[in-house]
Design a protein around this motif. Sequence first.
Motif, mmCIF file in Angstrom:
data_model
loop_
_atom_site.group_PDB
_atom_site.id
_atom_site.type_symbol
_atom_site.label_atom_id
_atom_site.label_comp_id
_atom_site.label_asym_id
_atom_site.label_seq_id
_atom_site.Cartn_x
_atom_site.Cartn_y
_atom_site.Cartn_z
ATOM 1 N N MET A 71 45.783 32.578 41.412
ATOM 2 C CA MET A 71 45.505 33.974 41.460
ATOM 3 C C MET A 71 45.921 34.604 40.205
ATOM 4 O O MET A 71 45.384 35.509 39.543
ATOM 5 N N GLY A 110 37.050 37.331 39.915
ATOM 6 C CA GLY A 110 37.581 38.141 41.035
ATOM 7 C C GLY A 110 37.659 37.504 42.185
ATOM 8 O O GLY A 110 38.658 37.376 42.950
ATOM 9 N N LEU A 114 40.970 36.560 44.483
ATOM 10 C CA LEU A 114 40.908 37.220 45.664
ATOM 11 C C LEU A 114 41.019 35.869 46.902
ATOM 12 O O LEU A 114 42.089 36.053 47.482
ATOM 13 N N GLY A 117 44.525 34.482 46.587
ATOM 14 C CA GLY A 117 45.675 35.334 47.105
ATOM 15 C C GLY A 117 45.583 35.255 48.389
ATOM 16 O O GLY A 117 46.749 35.285 49.183
ATOM 17 N N THR A 121 48.896 33.927 51.133
ATOM 18 C CA THR A 121 49.280 34.425 52.537
ATOM 19 C C THR A 121 49.015 33.916 53.958
ATOM 20 O O THR A 121 49.606 33.876 54.453
ATOM 21 N N ARG A 125 52.482 32.328 55.050
ATOM 22 C CA ARG A 125 53.065 33.297 55.986
ATOM 23 C C ARG A 125 53.147 32.602 57.384
ATOM 24 O O ARG A 125 53.935 32.974 58.416
HETATM 25 C C1 HEM Z 1 47.993 39.322 37.969
HETATM 26 C C2 HEM Z 1 49.051 39.370 38.877
HETATM 27 C C3 HEM Z 1 49.206 39.101 40.204
HETATM 28 C C4 HEM Z 1 50.196 38.888 40.724
HETATM 29 C C5 HEM Z 1 51.769 39.111 40.495
HETATM 30 C C6 HEM Z 1 50.063 38.812 42.310
HETATM 31 C C7 HEM Z 1 50.871 38.902 43.471
HETATM 32 C C8 HEM Z 1 50.538 38.820 44.898
HETATM 33 C C9 HEM Z 1 51.562 38.375 45.779
HETATM 34 C C10 HEM Z 1 53.132 38.369 45.438
HETATM 35 C C11 HEM Z 1 50.831 38.312 46.947
HETATM 36 C C12 HEM Z 1 51.312 37.955 48.210
HETATM 37 C C13 HEM Z 1 51.757 39.241 49.091
HETATM 38 C C14 HEM Z 1 52.465 39.010 50.363
HETATM 39 O O1 HEM Z 1 53.163 38.177 50.655
HETATM 40 O O2 HEM Z 1 52.351 39.809 51.205
HETATM 41 C C15 HEM Z 1 49.495 38.510 46.774
HETATM 42 C C16 HEM Z 1 48.610 38.291 47.618
HETATM 43 C C17 HEM Z 1 47.138 38.559 47.545
HETATM 44 N N1 HEM Z 1 46.684 38.725 46.085
HETATM 45 FE FE1 HEM Z 1 47.660 38.705 44.181
HETATM 46 N N2 HEM Z 1 48.671 39.048 42.616
HETATM 47 C C18 HEM Z 1 48.017 38.910 41.345
HETATM 48 C C19 HEM Z 1 46.880 38.956 41.174
HETATM 49 C C20 HEM Z 1 45.776 39.087 41.921
HETATM 50 C C21 HEM Z 1 44.339 39.374 41.824
HETATM 51 C C22 HEM Z 1 43.644 39.386 40.385
HETATM 52 C C23 HEM Z 1 43.536 39.453 42.838
HETATM 53 C C24 HEM Z 1 42.269 39.420 43.091
HETATM 54 C C25 HEM Z 1 41.333 39.875 42.379
HETATM 55 C C26 HEM Z 1 44.674 39.216 43.944
HETATM 56 C C27 HEM Z 1 44.342 39.113 45.377
HETATM 57 C C28 HEM Z 1 45.082 38.946 46.251
HETATM 58 C C29 HEM Z 1 45.027 38.785 47.807
HETATM 59 C C30 HEM Z 1 43.506 38.994 48.094
HETATM 60 C C31 HEM Z 1 46.088 38.618 48.627
HETATM 61 C C32 HEM Z 1 46.394 38.223 49.992
HETATM 62 C C33 HEM Z 1 46.796 39.688 50.583
HETATM 63 C C34 HEM Z 1 47.090 39.708 51.995
HETATM 64 O O3 HEM Z 1 46.361 38.608 52.594
HETATM 65 O O4 HEM Z 1 47.853 40.141 52.582
HETATM 66 N N3 HEM Z 1 45.821 38.874 43.336
HETATM 67 N N4 HEM Z 1 49.385 38.735 45.362
#
Ligand code: HEM
Length: 194
Positions: A71, A110, A114, A117, A121, A125
């Motif tokens: 991610m 993207g 996504l 990510g 979780t 989780r």
């Molecule tokens: C570039 C640096 C990025 C960092 C540091 C980052 C960080 C994080 C972290 C820490 C989480 C976990 C949050 C939690 O535990 O509630 C997360 C979840 C997620 N991230 Fe990233 N992310 C990044 C980029 C991206 C990108 C580019 C996308 C999509 C285009 C993305 C999509 C998601 C999604 C869909 C989740 C799950 C949300 C959920 O189910 O609650 N992330 N991200």
Amino acid sequence: MEGIWETQKGAAAVLFAVPDRASQSNLYEVSIPRLASFYLTHDWNGEIKGIKEFGDKHPPVGPVFWAFRTMVGVGMLMLAVSWFASYEMKFKKGLSRTTAKILVAMTFAGWVALVSGWYVTEIGRQPWLVQGVLTTAQAASKVPAGNIALSLAMYLTLYAALLSAYVSVVFYLAKKAVAGSDAPQLKAGVLSHA
Ligand code: HEM
């Protein structure tokens, strides 16, 4: 996500490693000293609880660790490519063929970030849906698996139909717009003016 096995103060941020379930440690680790403690506790010497502390009651480490890096990695790549493309368009003759090809190759970047990510979780989780409030077992539906498979299949069919309709409309409009203008036209794979 962090791949930190031992409870420790001043924990390093693991950039790259191969988490090994059998030995409960990381192989080939590359990390930045004390950085994880800083961003997780806002103190360079803050204590981080290690995965081992939870016995066998922790999610599988590898998938969460890798999904997180996929991610973040894809996110950084999208930033780098889009900034580079903007730079070329503003300060060079225009978008180069190579950059244009990279942009096309990254069409689904993207989506990859996504889904990664979401894996982070959804796998990481467990067993909580809402930490400390609702376990997965409490929230699991009693709807028979066959019904869920049927509605999933219906959704997939509907979305496949919507996607192909969308793509054909985009192509239709693009062809129509080009036909009525002096914009370059694509003839047998070669760009030429009509
Ligand atoms: C570039 C640096 C990025 C960092 C540091 C980052 C960080 C994080 C972290 C820490 C989480 C976990 C949050 C939690 O535990 O509630 C997360 C979840 C997620 N991230 Fe990233 N992310 C990044 C980029 C991206 C990108 C580019 C996308 C999509 C285009 C993305 C999509 C998601 C999604 C869909 C989740 C799950 C949300 C959920 O189910 O609650 N992330 N991200």
